[in-house]
Design a protein around this motif. Structure first.
Motif, short mmCIF file in Angstrom:
data_model
loop_
_atom_site.label_atom_id
_atom_site.label_comp_id
_atom_site.label_asym_id
_atom_site.label_seq_id
_atom_site.Cartn_x
_atom_site.Cartn_y
_atom_site.Cartn_z
N GLY A 238 0.78 -1.23 0.00
CA GLY A 238 0.00 0.00 0.00
C GLY A 238 0.81 1.27 0.00
O GLY A 238 0.26 2.37 -0.16
N THR A 239 2.12 1.19 0.17
CA THR A 239 2.98 2.38 0.13
C THR A 239 2.94 3.00 -1.28
O THR A 239 2.82 2.29 -2.27
CB THR A 239 4.43 2.00 0.48
OG1 THR A 239 4.46 1.40 1.77
CG2 THR A 239 5.34 3.23 0.47
N THR A 240 3.04 4.31 -1.35
CA THR A 240 3.00 4.99 -2.64
C THR A 240 4.24 4.66 -3.47
O THR A 240 5.38 4.83 -3.01
CB THR A 240 2.90 6.52 -2.45
OG1 THR A 240 1.72 6.81 -1.70
CG2 THR A 240 2.83 7.23 -3.78
N ILE A 241 4.03 4.21 -4.70
CA ILE A 241 5.13 3.92 -5.62
C ILE A 241 5.81 5.22 -6.02
O ILE A 241 5.16 6.23 -6.27
CB ILE A 241 4.61 3.19 -6.87
CG1 ILE A 241 3.94 1.88 -6.50
CG2 ILE A 241 5.74 2.95 -7.88
CD1 ILE A 241 4.85 0.89 -5.80
N ARG A 242 7.12 5.18 -6.08
CA ARG A 242 7.88 6.38 -6.44
C ARG A 242 8.63 6.17 -7.74
O ARG A 242 8.79 5.05 -8.22
CB ARG A 242 8.88 6.72 -5.31
CG ARG A 242 8.22 6.81 -3.93
CD ARG A 242 9.15 7.37 -2.91
NE ARG A 242 9.32 8.80 -3.08
CZ ARG A 242 9.95 9.58 -2.18
NH1 ARG A 242 10.46 9.05 -1.08
NH2 ARG A 242 10.06 10.87 -2.40
N ARG A 243 9.09 7.28 -8.29
CA ARG A 243 9.88 7.24 -9.51
C ARG A 243 10.96 8.31 -9.44
O ARG A 243 10.80 9.33 -8.76
CB ARG A 243 9.03 7.48 -10.77
CG ARG A 243 8.26 8.77 -10.77
CD ARG A 243 7.71 9.12 -12.14
NE ARG A 243 8.74 9.70 -12.99
CZ ARG A 243 8.54 10.04 -14.27
NH1 ARG A 243 7.38 9.81 -14.86
NH2 ARG A 243 9.51 10.58 -14.97
N SER A 244 12.07 8.06 -10.12
CA SER A 244 13.15 9.03 -10.14
C SER A 244 14.07 8.75 -11.31
O SER A 244 14.21 7.60 -11.74
CB SER A 244 13.95 8.98 -8.84
OG SER A 244 15.02 9.90 -8.87
N LYS A 245 14.70 9.79 -11.83
CA LYS A 245 15.74 9.59 -12.83
C LYS A 245 16.97 9.01 -12.15
O LYS A 245 17.29 9.34 -11.02
CB LYS A 245 16.09 10.92 -13.50
CG LYS A 245 14.97 11.48 -14.35
CD LYS A 245 15.37 12.80 -15.00
CE LYS A 245 14.22 13.34 -15.86
NZ LYS A 245 14.59 14.63 -16.50
N GLN A 246 17.68 8.17 -12.88
CA GLN A 246 18.82 7.48 -12.30
C GLN A 246 19.89 7.25 -13.34
O GLN A 246 19.61 6.95 -14.49
CB GLN A 246 18.38 6.14 -11.70
CG GLN A 246 19.50 5.36 -11.04
CD GLN A 246 19.01 4.06 -10.41
OE1 GLN A 246 17.85 3.68 -10.56
NE2 GLN A 246 19.89 3.38 -9.68
N THR A 258 8.99 0.80 0.74
CA THR A 258 8.84 -0.18 1.82
C THR A 258 9.33 -1.56 1.40
O THR A 258 10.09 -2.22 2.12
CB THR A 258 7.37 -0.26 2.28
OG1 THR A 258 6.97 1.02 2.76
CG2 THR A 258 7.21 -1.30 3.38
N CYS A 259 8.92 -2.01 0.23
CA CYS A 259 9.31 -3.34 -0.25
C CYS A 259 10.74 -3.38 -0.75
O CYS A 259 11.35 -4.46 -0.83
CB CYS A 259 8.36 -3.79 -1.36
SG CYS A 259 6.65 -4.01 -0.85
N GLN A 260 11.29 -2.22 -1.10
CA GLN A 260 12.66 -2.13 -1.60
C GLN A 260 13.43 -1.08 -0.79
O GLN A 260 13.78 -0.03 -1.31
CB GLN A 260 12.67 -1.75 -3.09
CG GLN A 260 11.95 -2.74 -3.99
CD GLN A 260 11.66 -2.17 -5.37
OE1 GLN A 260 10.57 -1.67 -5.62
NE2 GLN A 260 12.64 -2.23 -6.27
#
Length: 277
Positions: A238-246, A258-260
């Motif tokens: 249920g944690t909000t999925i995030r995104r970022s440039k990498q 949370t899962c990662q």
């Protein structure tokens, strides 16, 4: 960007040409404008990672390779003779191959080359083991990845010199399912072979279909765990999925904090966002 399974599927579409003799070929790129493949026989359609290899025999039965790369927006379509071409706008056509029972049209292709078969290796020999090829070897993939233990695992998986076929989708989904934060370094990863083996299984599961699913569901909006789901709740916790440039090429990573668990950007370069895709 098309990933290994999409390219493999495209090679299967081009199988419709195999065994036929080309009546005419039209190359709409300057360096191949004068190439004449009329009378050539199509011997095989193959893929190598994200590369397409159409193997031909000329009139003297000498082997040649027509090599293409789809990159972000390339595509091949095959039509019946006389059928209307509906794949893309005509100005994007780069090559047309006409045979008795099929017409293959290549749209917005990249790295288009026609070379003697003896030079095919110069185009693809730098690639690592192909996740969907007969040469797939997880131990060799791990060996190549492990040569740079300081590298972020997300970048290492995208490097086609390590293993051929993974793109942003399978990178993100594999790391989520393994519980690995994209910014962890290769040297920190335990049982790396399980990670590359899982990636291979995910790609192989989508051979023969154009819908790329990693969750087991083909329903729209349910196909992926984290890929292109920034701002949505994790399907597990249920944690909000995030995104970022990498990375140096600023490819987008998707992950569940949370899962990662782990630092989002050890070098302070990432700027995580919550915006929906």
């Amino acid at each position: 960007m098309p990933e290994g399974d999409t390219v493999w599927n495209t090679a299967r579409v081009l199988d419709r040409l195999v065994g036929q003799t080309l009546e005419r070929g039209e190359f709409r790129v300057p360096r191949l404008a004068g190439a004449d493949v009329s009378g050539w026989r199509v011997a095989e359609s193959a893929s190598r990672g994200k590369h397409l290899l159409l193997r031909l025999l000329d009139k003297d039965h000498e082997p040649w390779t027509l090599h293409s790369h789809l990159r972000m927006d390339g595509a091949w379509r095959v039509y019946k003779p006389g059928e209307r071409w509906s794949g893309r706008p005509a100005h994007l056509i780069r090559v047309v191959l006409r045979a008795e029972r099929a017409v293959a049209v290549g749209y917005h292709l990249h790295e288009l080359d026609l070379v003697p078969a003896s030079r095919e290796g110069a185009l693809v020999d730098h690639l690592g083991p192909d996740l969907l090829g007969a040469d797939w070897d997880p131990a060799e993939a791990v060996r190549r990845i492990g040569q740079r233990p300081e590298r972020e695992i997300a970048d290492a998986l995208l490097d086609q010199r390590n293993l051929a076929g993974i793109g942003n989708l399978y990178k993100s989904e594999t790391l989520f399912l393994r519980g690995i934060n994209p910014w962890r370094t290769v040297g920190e990863i335990v049982e790396l072979e399980k990670t590359v083996t899982l990636a291979q299984k995910l790609l192989a599961a989508n051979k023969g279909r154009w819908s790329q699913a990693t969750t087991g569901s083909l329903r729209r909006g349910e196909q992926h765990w984290v890929f292109e789901r920034a701002g949505s709740p994790c399907r597990r916790c249920g944690t909000t999925i995030r995104r970022s440039k990498q990375g140096d090429h600023e490819r987008i990573s998707y992950w569940c904090p949370t899962c990662q668990p782990g630092t989002e950007s050890p070098a302070g370069q990432g700027r995580p966002t919550l915006a929906r895709d």
